[in-house]
Scaffold this motif. Structure first.
Motif, mmCIF file in Angstrom:
data_model
loop_
_atom_site.group_PDB
_atom_site.id
_atom_site.type_symbol
_atom_site.label_atom_id
_atom_site.label_comp_id
_atom_site.label_asym_id
_atom_site.label_seq_id
_atom_site.Cartn_x
_atom_site.Cartn_y
_atom_site.Cartn_z
ATOM 1 N N ALA A 39 -7.908 3.978 5.272
ATOM 2 C CA ALA A 39 -8.586 4.155 3.976
ATOM 3 C C ALA A 39 -7.600 4.025 2.819
ATOM 4 O O ALA A 39 -7.763 4.636 1.764
ATOM 5 N N ASP A 40 -6.562 3.232 3.016
ATOM 6 C CA ASP A 40 -5.545 3.007 1.993
ATOM 7 C C ASP A 40 -5.506 1.502 1.681
ATOM 8 O O ASP A 40 -5.318 0.697 2.595
ATOM 9 N N PRO A 41 -5.702 1.106 0.404
ATOM 10 C CA PRO A 41 -5.680 -0.326 0.054
ATOM 11 C C PRO A 41 -4.367 -1.026 0.433
ATOM 12 O O PRO A 41 -4.333 -2.251 0.575
ATOM 13 N N GLN A 42 -3.280 -0.262 0.591
ATOM 14 C CA GLN A 42 -2.006 -0.890 0.983
ATOM 15 C C GLN A 42 -2.062 -1.421 2.413
ATOM 16 O O GLN A 42 -1.244 -2.241 2.812
ATOM 17 N N ALA A 43 -3.018 -0.900 3.199
ATOM 18 C CA ALA A 43 -3.302 -1.396 4.562
ATOM 19 C C ALA A 43 -2.106 -1.329 5.511
ATOM 20 O O ALA A 43 -1.993 -2.130 6.439
ATOM 21 N N ASN A 44 -1.208 -0.358 5.292
ATOM 22 C CA ASN A 44 -0.024 -0.279 6.151
ATOM 23 C C ASN A 44 -0.345 0.165 7.581
ATOM 24 O O ASN A 44 0.343 -0.222 8.522
ATOM 25 N N ALA A 45 -1.393 0.985 7.732
ATOM 26 C CA ALA A 45 -1.788 1.386 9.094
ATOM 27 C C ALA A 45 -2.331 0.180 9.855
ATOM 28 O O ALA A 45 -2.127 0.039 11.063
ATOM 29 N N THR A 46 -3.013 -0.707 9.129
ATOM 30 C CA THR A 46 -3.576 -1.924 9.735
ATOM 31 C C THR A 46 -2.451 -2.840 10.215
ATOM 32 O O THR A 46 -2.408 -3.242 11.381
ATOM 33 N N SER A 47 -1.502 -3.152 9.317
ATOM 34 C CA SER A 47 -0.397 -4.041 9.714
ATOM 35 C C SER A 47 0.522 -3.359 10.717
ATOM 36 O O SER A 47 1.096 -4.000 11.595
ATOM 37 N N ILE A 89 -6.538 -5.265 0.739
ATOM 38 C CA ILE A 89 -6.262 -4.984 -0.674
ATOM 39 C C ILE A 89 -7.559 -4.889 -1.498
ATOM 40 O O ILE A 89 -7.613 -4.230 -2.537
ATOM 41 N N ASP A 90 -8.642 -5.524 -1.031
ATOM 42 C CA ASP A 90 -9.951 -5.435 -1.703
ATOM 43 C C ASP A 90 -10.376 -3.993 -1.947
ATOM 44 O O ASP A 90 -11.143 -3.706 -2.869
ATOM 45 N N LEU A 91 -9.911 -3.110 -1.091
ATOM 46 C CA LEU A 91 -10.320 -1.698 -1.158
ATOM 47 C C LEU A 91 -9.967 -1.060 -2.505
ATOM 48 O O LEU A 91 -10.578 -0.069 -2.913
ATOM 49 N N VAL A 92 -8.997 -1.658 -3.206
ATOM 50 C CA VAL A 92 -8.605 -1.179 -4.537
ATOM 51 C C VAL A 92 -9.821 -1.109 -5.469
ATOM 52 O O VAL A 92 -9.943 -0.211 -6.305
ATOM 53 N N ALA A 93 -10.733 -2.071 -5.312
ATOM 54 C CA ALA A 93 -11.877 -2.185 -6.227
ATOM 55 C C ALA A 93 -12.952 -1.123 -5.991
ATOM 56 O O ALA A 93 -13.794 -0.896 -6.858
ATOM 57 N N ILE A 94 -12.917 -0.466 -4.844
ATOM 58 C CA ILE A 94 -14.055 0.384 -4.469
ATOM 59 C C ILE A 94 -14.249 1.564 -5.424
ATOM 60 O O ILE A 94 -15.370 1.956 -5.714
#
Length: 256
Positions: A39-47, A89-94
């Protein structure tokens, strides 16, 4: 029925994502069925779990705007028993998009309700802020783990976070518990690290996990290879620490 745990602290660099990824992987290795929600736009858990962030088509963003179901957004990882809802990064817009939406704090809760039966633990890696994304995570969660780094400004901002948790308990989620405070980046050679541990334990006593996460080079190398510490170097001190934390969490929840 699974337990939903948010991993939150509005301070950056305290080991939130490191804890989310490695605790999730450790619970998986201990044969628990785990879902990690980034739930972080930086998406570090994903990468950090080897997923190409640029290639993410369905993830937390689509979940929060309800254009995809949670089951559609879940992907498998290379880690045993560990699934992921990725971020982008799209999550920033939410936060802007949801600003006028009714019950906007409950979007994540509604979206993942149907998943609880499929997992033993659902972990949510929160953004380093107290904005709407973190509020959604705390409203959806059963409990929260707060990582605190063993450094000079460790307790700075903690009062603010605890006040936010109190107001979430009062307004949105009266069942929200504090799972525990987790001391991270501990360096036993430094007097300051030891002072922070003493200070936190003095103030918060039983709320503090017994396991302390040591500063460990292998732990900071693992994300650049898209791996958890468990698959990157299972014999490292970091892997040892996170397996110990997973055991402690399981034991604590079996007692309840």
């Amino acid at each position: 029925m699974g337990k939903i745990i948010a991993i939150a602290n509005q301070k950056g660099g305290v080991g939130k994502t490191t804890t989310s990824v490695n605790l999730a992987a450790s619970l998986g290795v201990l044969e628990k069925k785990v879902l990690l929600i980034d739930a972080d736009p930086q998406a570090n858990a994903t990468s950090g779990l080897g997923v190409d962030v640029e290639g993410v088509e369905l993830g937390t963003y689509q979940l929060l705007e309800h254009s995809a179901t949670a089951k559609e957004a879940v992907i498998a990882t290379n880690s045993p028993n560990l699934d992921l809802i990725p971020s982008h990064i799209d999550l920033v817009a939410i936060e802007i998009e949801l600003v006028d939406v009714e019950n906007r704090e409950y979007m994540l809760k509604k979206a993942i309700e149907g998943l609880k039966a499929d997992y033993d633990y659902i972990l949510i890696d929160c953004a380093p802020s107290l904005g709407l994304l973190t509020l959604n995570a705390l409203t959806a969660a059963d409990s929260v783990i707060i990582p605190i780094q063993c450094e000079y400004f460790a307790l700075e901002g903690l009062g603010k976070l605890l006040n936010t948790i109190k107001s979430v308990q009062k307004i949105h989620n009266q069942n929200l518990d504090i799972e525990g405070l987790l001391l991270t980046m501990f360096d036993q050679r430094l007097r300051l690290s030891n002072q922070v541990v003493d200070e936190v334990k003095k103030h918060f006593d039983e709320m503090v996990f017994e396991t302390i996460i040591m500063r460990n080079v292998r732990l900071s190398e693992a994300p650049s290879y898209g791996e958890s510490i468990i698959s990157y170097d299972a014999s490292s001190k970091g892997a040892d620490n996170y397996l110990s934390l997973a055991h402690e969490l399981i034991k604590k929840n079996e007692k309840e």
